[in-house]
Write a protein that holds these residues in place. Structure first.
Motif, PDB file in Angstrom:
ATOM      1  N   ALA A 189       0.803  -1.120  -0.079  1.00 27.05           N
ATOM      2  CA  ALA A 189       0.016  -0.048  -0.050  1.00 27.05           C
ATOM      3  C   ALA A 189       0.921   1.477   0.084  1.00 27.05           C
ATOM      4  N   GLN A 190       2.120   1.268  -0.211  1.00 23.34           N
ATOM      5  CA  GLN A 190       2.939   2.348  -0.316  1.00 23.34           C
ATOM      6  C   GLN A 190       3.772   2.368  -1.704  1.00 23.34           C
ATOM      7  N   PHE A 191       3.062   3.093  -2.723  1.00 21.07           N
ATOM      8  CA  PHE A 191       3.942   2.916  -4.015  1.00 21.07           C
ATOM      9  C   PHE A 191       3.571   4.270  -4.565  1.00 21.07           C
ATOM     10  N   GLU A 192       4.274   4.377  -5.733  1.00 20.55           N
ATOM     11  CA  GLU A 192       4.011   5.645  -6.560  1.00 20.55           C
ATOM     12  C   GLU A 192       3.513   4.872  -8.037  1.00 20.55           C
ATOM     13  N   GLU A 193       3.455   5.744  -9.004  1.00 20.86           N
ATOM     14  CA  GLU A 193       3.078   5.288 -10.118  1.00 20.86           C
ATOM     15  C   GLU A 193       3.931   3.894 -10.913  1.00 20.86           C
ATOM     16  N   LYS A 194       5.203   4.212 -10.450  1.00 22.93           N
ATOM     17  CA  LYS A 194       6.167   3.205 -11.068  1.00 22.93           C
ATOM     18  C   LYS A 194       5.639   1.829 -10.544  1.00 22.93           C
ATOM     19  N   GLY A 195       5.539   1.703  -9.093  1.00 19.61           N
ATOM     20  CA  GLY A 195       4.838   0.528  -8.583  1.00 19.61           C
ATOM     21  C   GLY A 195       3.595  -0.040  -9.235  1.00 19.61           C
ATOM     22  N   TRP A 196       2.798   1.087  -9.473  1.00 24.72           N
ATOM     23  CA  TRP A 196       1.599   0.758 -10.256  1.00 24.72           C
ATOM     24  C   TRP A 196       1.654  -0.150 -11.368  1.00 24.72           C
ATOM     25  N   PHE A 197       2.657   0.541 -12.175  1.00 23.94           N
ATOM     26  CA  PHE A 197       2.790   0.072 -13.759  1.00 23.94           C
ATOM     27  C   PHE A 197       3.659  -0.962 -13.708  1.00 23.94           C
ATOM     28  N   GLU A 198       4.682  -1.309 -12.688  1.00 25.32           N
ATOM     29  CA  GLU A 198       5.243  -2.671 -12.890  1.00 25.32           C
ATOM     30  C   GLU A 198       4.426  -3.822 -12.332  1.00 25.32           C
ATOM     31  N   VAL A 199       3.452  -3.343 -11.618  1.00 28.29           N
ATOM     32  CA  VAL A 199       2.665  -4.740 -11.088  1.00 28.29           C
ATOM     33  C   VAL A 199       1.576  -5.177 -11.904  1.00 28.29           C
ATOM     34  N   ILE A 200       1.177  -4.327 -12.533  1.00 28.53           N
ATOM     35  CA  ILE A 200       0.047  -4.292 -13.523  1.00 28.53           C
ATOM     36  C   ILE A 200       0.785  -5.053 -14.863  1.00 28.53           C
TER      37      ILE A 200
END
Ligand code: AHR
Length: 678
Positions: A282-293
């Motif tokens: 639950a702590q991430f920026e857009e980089k973390g969003w993109f990588e996971v998706i």
């Protein structure tokens, strides 16, 4: 109250003018803010059934999945039914969980089931070496698990111990649970308080046998599969469905070797793929969003890759690809035991769940079951608990929103969408899937993975006229929105109304980072299933009786007819011998309401069902009773029905059922069956 949009022309004109105005204004305001997606589909290209078991769950003796999350014991102050917490039970029932895998995972290959039966105080303890070295007191064992499944209404799926167990232990477990006979294991079960056997169809032959399940090589493991499956016996009418441990992610060699050496003795091969991300949930920026998706969308390639190998050894797709572990694997929450894999769950996990379910639907011809890991308190959970508190995660809500797809007919979508670009890399903004249920309703589920940009989407479905459309959305302002014990309803589905409909189009403004499920009611205008003009219909079907021994259904047109006649229903004629005969039934089924109909042929041995000349069920071969499902879209009136049946020896059984609009599943009743009188 549901927002329902209706296709009526006055309303349409009105909406149209308002839309023009909004579009004009928004072209100034949101000029760079909209991607465009065009989705088309054709009712005539429906393809297979989305197996309900795609929505399966997984519960392992790991962290607080079982103890605390599901099982609190009868004496707990937390309200429970026979030890199972009531709040979790209610949430699972609402989700309509079809299937539950247990007891592991890695735990399965060090679990000795006999430690978990009988009086609690006599059950020995063990150390759970895989998951934190905690003491497992075996208070939740076989009986407790199967009672949980009964309460939830889920089918059990048990993973047997191949890594540190024996063939005898494995086959005794099946006998203990499923046999009604006079034998040591069934008698032991009775002594432990359960008179009647349970039915357990799904059995796993070990778990991750390439890793925590024994670090085996595929050659050695496939031999073990051949050996173990020899001793997985069917008791009474319980039919064991054997699932082999499958590849780790992209290990194609494993798939190749196991399919080649053991493909003929298994019913399923289990792929494991986690969207691993060593960072907090639950702590991430857009980089973390993109990588996971981006990582999670790899599921599509993995399924294609392993299916291609399976196609080589099993072109008829008799062996299912079963993704019995998947989901996000984030870093554990701070201050929790690192071995307990407890993680929070955000809007990003909801997008992961929705995208994977859409992928699984796309591969419904090969993927017949999946089990997200895990149901409570572990990895991408549906439910989180903290003592007496419970919260439903965004992933739970996606599963709940998607539940109408279960057992529906897949309607393939062509999706032409914009790119979501981050740091020079891109993924498709919108993914989706659709299905038609037996009421003729179409459900379209869409996921906009782009966290910044809304999407203008148009959907046109050929051979379908929209009448009423309703929708629900799961979305949030923040990428990391979640439900906490203090704020459990922060992220829940709400009604969605930012769309317009006409007879042949649905136009949607889909917000960034959102999941939407539409329910479309309307008229199917396809030619599929046009009724036949029958001149002089009379009750009963015609049948022809033939003699001979065949291991597969032959060409009936060349078989000499021994006798023939009329019969009220599709059943084995009274005067039949006990083996070596075949029967062919033909006539018309009278449909009273337009719609989609499911048909089921349950036979021992082989059977085939044809509707309007098209084979919709192939249940061929010499086998114990097996039920196979098919479907047809049928307009009101008469439709040709033909059934072929082969009795090669042993038990014999034949029953053909129908299920459709306002019709519960039932043996096709005599008043629906006719022949043409000459
Ligand atoms: O789900 C957690 C673990 O992940 C399972 O026990 C194992 O099968 C996999 O490696």
């Amino acid at each position: 109250m549901q927002v329902r949009k209706t296709n009526n022309s006055t309303l349409r004109n009105h909406i149209f003018s308002v839309l023009i105005l909004i579009m004009f204004l928004s072209s100034f305001i949101f000029a760079q803010n909209n991607g465009k997606t065009k989705i088309t589909a054709d009712v005539d290209s429906i393809a297979g059934i989305i197996d309900a078991n795609i929505y399966g769950q997984f519960s392992e003796h790991l962290g607080s999945c079982i103890y605390g999350g599901i099982w609190v014991g009868k004496d707990s102050p937390i309200p429970n039914t026979n030890g199972i917490r009531n709040d979790v039970l209610e949430a699972l029932k609402k989700l309509e969980v079809p299937l539950l895998r247990w007891p592991g995972g890695c735990f399965a290959d060090e679990y000795h089931w006999m430690d978990g039966i009988g009086p609690k105080e006599q059950r020995p303890s063990m150390v759970n070496t895989n998951w934190g070295g905690v003491v497992e007191d075996n208070s939740f064992g076989t009986h407790e698990f199967l009672e949980l499944c009964e309460m939830v209404g889920a089918e059990p799926y048990i993973s047997g111990n191949v890594g540190s167990g024996t063939v005898e232990e494995f086959s005794n477990w099946i006998q203990y649970i499923t046999s009604d006979g006079e034998n040591p294991m069934a008698n032991l079960r009775r002594k432990n308080g359960r008179e009647k056997p349970w039915k357990v169809k799904y059995w796993g032959i070990g778990n991750e046998s390439w890793g925590c399940g024994g670090r085996m090589r595929p050659e050695y493991y496939s031999d073990l599969v051949r050996r173990y499956t020899t001793f997985t016996k069917n008791y009474g009418d319980n039919r064991v469905y054997k699932i082999a441990s499958g590849p780790n992610v992209d290990d194609t060699v494993w798939t190749e070797v196991v399919m080649k050496n053991a493909g003929k003795v298994i019913d399923g091969l289990a792929l494991h793929y986690y969207t691993s991300n060593g960072k907090p949930a639950a702590q991430f920026e857009e980089k973390g969003w993109f990588e996971v998706i981006q990582k999670t969308l790899r599921m599509d390639d993995l399924i294609k890759m392993h299916s291609a190998i399976m196609d080589k050894y099993d072109p008829s797709k008799n062996v299912a690809l079963i993704v019995d572990e998947w989901g996000t694997w984030h870093a554990v929450e701070p201050e929790t035991n690192p071995s307990f894999l407890y993680q929070q769950n955000t809007m990003r996990d909801a997008v992961v769940a929705a995208s994977n379910l859409n992928i699984f639907h796309d591969h419904a011809d090969r993927v017949k079951m999946t089990n997200i890991a895990q149901m409570v308190n572990v990895l991408q959970a549906m439910i989180l608990t903290d003592n007496e508190k419970m919260v439903l995660t965004p992933t739970y809500h996606v599963f709940e929103m998607y539940k109408e797809h279960k057992n529906s007919i897949r309607l393939p979508l062509n999706i032409n969408t914009s790119d979501y670009v981050y740091d020079g890399e891109s993924i498709p903004s919108v993914n989706g899937s659709a299905s038609i249920n037996s009421k003729g309703q179409i459900h379209v589920s869409l996921c906009n993975v782009n966290p910044n940009q809304s999407e203008k989407i148009s959907i046109s479905i050929k051979s379908f006229e929209n009448k009423n459309v309703t929708a629900r959305i799961l979305t949030s302002e923040k990428m990391d929105a979640l439900n906490s014990f203090d704020n459990p309803n922060n992220l829940v589905p709400t009604e969605f109304s930012d769309f317009s409909i006409s007879k042949d189009k649905l136009e949607i403004n889909m917000p960034a980072k959102s999941v939407i499920v539409f329910e479309l009611e309307g008229k199917i205008t396809s030619n599929i299933g046009a009724a036949i003009d029958v001149k002089n219909p009379k009750p009963k079907l015609e049948f022809k009786y033939h003699k001979g021994y065949f291991s597969n259904l032959p060409d009936f047109s060349i078989l000499p007819v021994v006798s023939d006649g009329l019969i009220e229903q599709i059943k084995i004629p009274d005067e039949s011998e006990s083996s070596d005969f075949l029967v062919r039934y033909s006539g018309y089924v009278k449909i009273l309401k337009d719609g989609f109909y499911n048909f089921y042929a349950n036979s021992d041995d082989g059977s085939r069902l044809f509707i309007d000349g098209k084979r919709i069920i192939n249940n061929d071969g010499l086998h114990a009773p097996i039920e196979v499902k098919g479907f047809a879209s049928l307009l009101e009136g008469f439709h040709k029905i033909e059934v072929e049946f082969n009795q090669g020896g042993g038990g014999m059984e034949l029953g053909v059922s129908i299920e459709g609009p306002e019709m519960k599943k039932q043996i096709i009743p005599a008043n629906m069956l006719f022949h043409e009188s000459k």
